[in-house]
Design a protein around this motif. Sequence first.
Motif, PDB file in Angstrom:
ATOM      1  N   LEU A   1       9.972  70.580 -51.816  1.00 36.59           N
ATOM      2  CA  LEU A   1      10.729  71.788 -51.489  1.00 36.59           C
ATOM      3  C   LEU A   1       9.771  72.942 -51.212  1.00 36.59           C
ATOM      4  O   LEU A   1       9.121  73.440 -52.135  1.00 36.59           O
ATOM      5  N   ASP A   2       9.691  73.356 -49.955  1.00 32.81           N
ATOM      6  CA  ASP A   2       9.000  74.602 -49.669  1.00 32.81           C
ATOM      7  C   ASP A   2      10.008  75.733 -49.844  1.00 32.81           C
ATOM      8  O   ASP A   2      11.176  75.505 -50.193  1.00 32.81           O
ATOM      9  N   LEU A   3       9.591  76.965 -49.618  1.00 27.59           N
ATOM     10  CA  LEU A   3      10.479  78.093 -49.868  1.00 27.59           C
ATOM     11  C   LEU A   3      11.755  77.999 -49.029  1.00 27.59           C
ATOM     12  O   LEU A   3      12.866  78.173 -49.557  1.00 27.59           O
ATOM     13  N   LEU A   4      11.627  77.709 -47.753  1.00 31.07           N
ATOM     14  CA  LEU A   4      12.789  77.675 -46.882  1.00 31.07           C
ATOM     15  C   LEU A   4      13.784  76.597 -47.308  1.00 31.07           C
ATOM     16  O   LEU A   4      14.991  76.842 -47.394  1.00 31.07           O
ATOM     17  N   HIS A   5      13.282  75.395 -47.584  1.00 31.38           N
ATOM     18  CA  HIS A   5      14.164  74.298 -47.980  1.00 31.38           C
ATOM     19  C   HIS A   5      14.823  74.605 -49.326  1.00 31.38           C
ATOM     20  O   HIS A   5      16.023  74.349 -49.513  1.00 31.38           O
ATOM     21  N   TYR A   6      14.059  75.161 -50.242  1.00 33.03           N
ATOM     22  CA  TYR A   6      14.620  75.512 -51.550  1.00 33.03           C
ATOM     23  C   TYR A   6      15.689  76.591 -51.394  1.00 33.03           C
ATOM     24  O   TYR A   6      16.761  76.515 -52.015  1.00 33.03           O
ATOM     25  N   GLN A   7      15.430  77.605 -50.572  1.00 34.05           N
ATOM     26  CA  GLN A   7      16.440  78.634 -50.323  1.00 34.05           C
ATOM     27  C   GLN A   7      17.715  78.009 -49.771  1.00 34.05           C
ATOM     28  O   GLN A   7      18.825  78.348 -50.210  1.00 34.05           O
ATOM     29  N   PHE A   8      17.568  77.127 -48.813  1.00 37.15           N
ATOM     30  CA  PHE A   8      18.735  76.476 -48.215  1.00 37.15           C
ATOM     31  C   PHE A   8      19.558  75.756 -49.280  1.00 37.15           C
ATOM     32  O   PHE A   8      20.786  75.859 -49.309  1.00 37.15           O
ATOM     33  N   ARG A   9      18.883  75.063 -50.176  1.00 30.38           N
ATOM     34  CA  ARG A   9      19.587  74.272 -51.193  1.00 30.38           C
ATOM     35  C   ARG A   9      20.271  75.157 -52.227  1.00 30.38           C
ATOM     36  O   ARG A   9      21.430  74.917 -52.590  1.00 30.38           O
ATOM     37  N   VAL A  10      19.607  76.193 -52.704  1.00 31.61           N
ATOM     38  CA  VAL A  10      20.233  77.009 -53.748  1.00 31.61           C
ATOM     39  C   VAL A  10      21.302  77.932 -53.179  1.00 31.61           C
ATOM     40  O   VAL A  10      22.251  78.297 -53.887  1.00 31.61           O
ATOM     41  N   LEU A  11      21.178  78.304 -51.907  1.00 27.66           N
ATOM     42  CA  LEU A  11      22.216  79.141 -51.308  1.00 27.66           C
ATOM     43  C   LEU A  11      23.509  78.366 -51.104  1.00 27.66           C
ATOM     44  O   LEU A  11      24.577  78.972 -50.918  1.00 27.66           O
ATOM     45  N   GLU A  12      23.445  77.041 -51.172  1.00 25.50           N
ATOM     46  CA  GLU A  12      24.663  76.234 -51.105  1.00 25.50           C
ATOM     47  C   GLU A  12      25.574  76.497 -52.303  1.00 25.50           C
ATOM     48  O   GLU A  12      26.784  76.298 -52.219  1.00 25.50           O
ATOM     49  N   THR A  13      24.979  76.928 -53.411  1.00 25.87           N
ATOM     50  CA  THR A  13      25.766  77.136 -54.631  1.00 25.87           C
ATOM     51  C   THR A  13      25.857  78.605 -55.032  1.00 25.87           C
ATOM     52  O   THR A  13      26.529  78.925 -56.014  1.00 25.87           O
ATOM     53  N   ALA A  14      25.204  79.494 -54.302  1.00 26.72           N
ATOM     54  CA  ALA A  14      25.185  80.907 -54.688  1.00 26.72           C
ATOM     55  C   ALA A  14      26.553  81.543 -54.463  1.00 26.72           C
ATOM     56  O   ALA A  14      27.155  81.398 -53.399  1.00 26.72           O
ATOM     57  N   LEU A  15      27.053  82.258 -55.459  1.00 29.65           N
ATOM     58  CA  LEU A  15      28.312  82.974 -55.336  1.00 29.65           C
ATOM     59  C   LEU A  15      28.107  84.239 -54.500  1.00 29.65           C
ATOM     60  O   LEU A  15      27.012  84.802 -54.479  1.00 29.65           O
ATOM     61  N   PRO A  16      29.136  84.715 -53.824  1.00 30.38           N
ATOM     62  CA  PRO A  16      28.997  85.925 -52.992  1.00 30.38           C
ATOM     63  C   PRO A  16      28.382  87.117 -53.719  1.00 30.38           C
ATOM     64  O   PRO A  16      27.528  87.805 -53.132  1.00 30.38           O
ATOM     65  N   PRO A  17      28.757  87.403 -54.979  1.00 30.42           N
ATOM     66  CA  PRO A  17      28.133  88.556 -55.652  1.00 30.42           C
ATOM     67  C   PRO A  17      26.617  88.420 -55.826  1.00 30.42           C
ATOM     68  O   PRO A  17      25.918  89.421 -55.987  1.00 30.42           O
ATOM     69  N   ALA A  18      26.118  87.173 -55.799  1.00 32.03           N
ATOM     70  CA  ALA A  18      24.678  86.958 -55.958  1.00 32.03           C
ATOM     71  C   ALA A  18      23.898  87.306 -54.709  1.00 32.03           C
ATOM     72  O   ALA A  18      22.667  87.363 -54.738  1.00 32.03           O
ATOM     73  N   ARG A  19      24.596  87.574 -53.594  1.00 28.16           N
ATOM     74  CA  ARG A  19      23.936  87.878 -52.328  1.00 28.16           C
ATOM     75  C   ARG A  19      23.762  89.378 -52.141  1.00 28.16           C
ATOM     76  O   ARG A  19      23.933  89.910 -51.060  1.00 28.16           O
TER      77      ARG A  19
END
Length: 224
Positions: free
Chosen positions: A19-37
């Motif tokens: 997992l580089d930064l981009l791939h890791y971001q993609f994976r965790v943003l799959e579960t991020a709730l809207p308030p976390a953005r």
Amino acid sequence: MATNKSLPRVQVRTSDSHLDLLHYQFRVLETALPPARSLRYQVPALLSEMGELYGVLAKEVRDAKGAPNYPARQAELGDVAYLTAITLNDLGVKAVSPSYERKVEGFGLGTALRAVEAPYCPGVVFGPATVACMKFLAPKVPKPSSARATFAGHLQRLWCSLPYLAEVLLVGSPEYAPRRAAARTDVGVARLRESLWQDVLAANVAKLADRKDRGVIEGSGDYR
């Protein structure tokens, strides 16, 4: 607090093996709730997660005379990685500039961390980022692009520093004994460090995916 537990065994996607930064971001943003953005959430939340790692190390001293709680260390490092990554994403950073990697490597961070007792190790890495977070939080005015860029630079340096912190805090776990034995050169040590870091990221992705599958991604508590 329980200590000396084994590191959790997690199911890792084949595509998550590195997992580089981009791939890791993609994976965790799959579960991020809207308030976390929102940076208004992310910046204080990052400070909070840093504090939780300090708390794990403090409790080791208080409750078990310094016996390492490797699973808790790994989990809190993963949470710091998560907040760092999604904050960088929302600051527009999808790949770390090589200049920050060179700065961290040239600083001799691994040597500096190994010279410090475990409860104080995070301070070596988190200190500059904490100051940057506090500056970014105040005053209550819109942030110019230059301030956002400066803050993003501090977080890139933090991201590059986290593998070194993971190495120092996790390398003593019994699970890593074979890898430690094989790391006899500078190249071997670097590979071990990256391996430990990838375990942190993969475990964090798996934890978040499991919470989403069980419908408990929203809520609080480390072990929900």
